[in-house]
Write an enzyme that holds these catalytic residues in place. Sequence first.
Site, mmCIF file in Angstrom:
data_model
loop_
_atom_site.group_PDB
_atom_site.id
_atom_site.type_symbol
_atom_site.label_atom_id
_atom_site.label_comp_id
_atom_site.label_asym_id
_atom_site.label_seq_id
_atom_site.Cartn_x
_atom_site.Cartn_y
_atom_site.Cartn_z
ATOM 1 N N ASP A 1 4.306 0.400 5.105
ATOM 2 C CA ASP A 1 3.292 -0.623 4.858
ATOM 3 C C ASP A 1 2.535 -1.035 6.104
ATOM 4 O O ASP A 1 2.827 -2.034 6.748
ATOM 5 C CB ASP A 1 3.909 -1.870 4.266
ATOM 6 C CG ASP A 1 2.773 -2.763 3.792
ATOM 7 O OD1 ASP A 1 2.749 -3.940 4.120
ATOM 8 O OD2 ASP A 1 1.875 -2.210 3.153
ATOM 9 N N ASP B 1 0.824 -1.200 0.000
ATOM 10 C CA ASP B 1 0.000 0.000 0.000
ATOM 11 C C ASP B 1 0.861 1.254 0.000
ATOM 12 O O ASP B 1 1.263 1.722 1.059
ATOM 13 C CB ASP B 1 -0.813 -0.023 1.307
ATOM 14 C CG ASP B 1 -2.283 0.011 1.008
ATOM 15 O OD1 ASP B 1 -3.078 -0.233 1.932
ATOM 16 O OD2 ASP B 1 -2.612 0.328 -0.152
HETATM 17 C C1 LIG Z 1 2.465 -6.567 10.536
HETATM 18 C C2 LIG Z 1 3.781 -5.876 10.620
HETATM 19 C C3 LIG Z 1 4.957 -6.800 10.335
HETATM 20 C C4 LIG Z 1 3.841 -4.731 9.691
HETATM 21 C C5 LIG Z 1 4.988 -3.869 10.189
HETATM 22 N N1 LIG Z 1 4.674 -2.537 9.849
HETATM 23 C C6 LIG Z 1 3.878 -1.848 10.612
HETATM 24 O O1 LIG Z 1 3.378 -2.189 11.658
HETATM 25 C C7 LIG Z 1 3.617 -0.535 10.026
HETATM 26 N N2 LIG Z 1 3.773 0.514 11.017
HETATM 27 C C8 LIG Z 1 4.815 1.330 11.051
HETATM 28 C C9 LIG Z 1 4.507 2.225 12.037
HETATM 29 C C10 LIG Z 1 5.308 3.372 12.369
HETATM 30 C C11 LIG Z 1 4.711 4.581 12.685
HETATM 31 C C12 LIG Z 1 5.493 5.711 12.953
HETATM 32 C C13 LIG Z 1 6.889 5.599 12.898
HETATM 33 C C14 LIG Z 1 7.940 6.472 13.032
HETATM 34 C C15 LIG Z 1 7.869 7.872 13.308
HETATM 35 N N3 LIG Z 1 8.897 8.698 13.315
HETATM 36 C C16 LIG Z 1 8.404 9.917 13.611
HETATM 37 C C17 LIG Z 1 9.052 11.154 13.727
HETATM 38 C C18 LIG Z 1 8.284 12.291 14.017
HETATM 39 C C19 LIG Z 1 6.915 12.178 14.190
HETATM 40 C C20 LIG Z 1 6.286 10.931 14.071
HETATM 41 C C21 LIG Z 1 7.073 9.824 13.777
HETATM 42 N N4 LIG Z 1 6.738 8.528 13.581
HETATM 43 N N5 LIG Z 1 9.111 5.829 12.854
HETATM 44 N N6 LIG Z 1 8.823 4.546 12.600
HETATM 45 C C22 LIG Z 1 7.476 4.366 12.600
HETATM 46 C C23 LIG Z 1 6.701 3.230 12.341
HETATM 47 C C24 LIG Z 1 3.256 1.893 12.540
HETATM 48 N N7 LIG Z 1 2.842 0.797 11.924
#
Ligand SMILES: CC(C)CCNC(=O)Cn1cc(-c2ccc3c(-c4nc5ccccc5[nH]4)n[nH]c3c2)cn1
Length: 262
Positions: A147, A129
């Site tokens: 993703d 996505d």
């Molecule tokens: C089922 C699984 C294996 C899928 C794995 N991927 C996820 O779960 C997707 N995911 C990534 C996130 C996520 C959300 C936010 C961040 C951030 C992040 N950096 C930031 C800096 C400033 C303000 C907000 C920020 N969020 N870094 N890494 C992230 C990762 C949430 N869900």
Amino acid sequence: WVLSDFEIGKPLGRGKFGHVYLARERRSSQIVALKVLFKSQLKQSQVEHQLRREVEIQSHLRHPNILRLYGYFYDQTRVYLILEYAAKGELYKELTRCKHFSERRSATYIASLARALIYLHGKHVIHRDIKPENLLIGAQGEIKIADFGWSVHTFNRRRTMCGTLDYLPPEMVEKTEHDYNVDIWSLGILCYEFLYGVPPFEAKEHSETYRRIVKVDLKFPLKPFVSPAAKDLISQMLVKNSAHRLPLHKVLEHPWIVQNAD
Ligand SMILES: CC(C)CCNC(=O)Cn1cc(-c2ccc3c(-c4nc5ccccc5[nH]4)n[nH]c3c2)cn1
């Protein structure tokens, strides 16, 4: 891993299945994003198997433009995902702030995403996505596909977030089978949205968006100015017949990318 291995910081996002926190692994002092999912919610949504599959896939992916999943662990009530921290946050917030991106910035992002998709297709993974909500920006400004898979939404969901049709290609809207070329369509949508600030087939009603997608009712506004080369690339990606969409390696050779991507 156990939870006490981490110092938990500010929330980074929240979603249907749980929250994401800034965290620091105590021994290494490494900063990560720790995603906490409630087993109860996973169970009632029957997504445990999908989660296991996603975790399996993601833990083997290694690409500079794909957010890393370093590991996972669980306790009595929750599942924890140890994810790469993207220091410059969510791309869609940056796009909202800037209204639209320059041609150089857009081309650089599209080239990075094309390389990430070539890598994913090489591993027989499709349909990541790649709408703005699923993209993050690393410390050096590089784009990363996060993703969210089964839609974990972060703070202040975007207007088109609820079941956005905008990114779906005709074959998915018309419920026919889809193949790798869906990702080329989504990349075309993204390229348009980077340059104009809105997706090409956006409309008030879903039914209207649906009609515009299946018709490929592609229009280029006069403002902001966008070069003919950029429009040419978008027009070669947003093609109804998925077999006729510009292949990803050809995207990387397109003059607009060659001349504008860093
Ligand atoms: C089922 C699984 C294996 C899928 C794995 N991927 C996820 O779960 C997707 N995911 C990534 C996130 C996520 C959300 C936010 C961040 C951030 C992040 N950096 C930031 C800096 C400033 C303000 C907000 C920020 N969020 N870094 N890494 C992230 C990762 C949430 N869900």
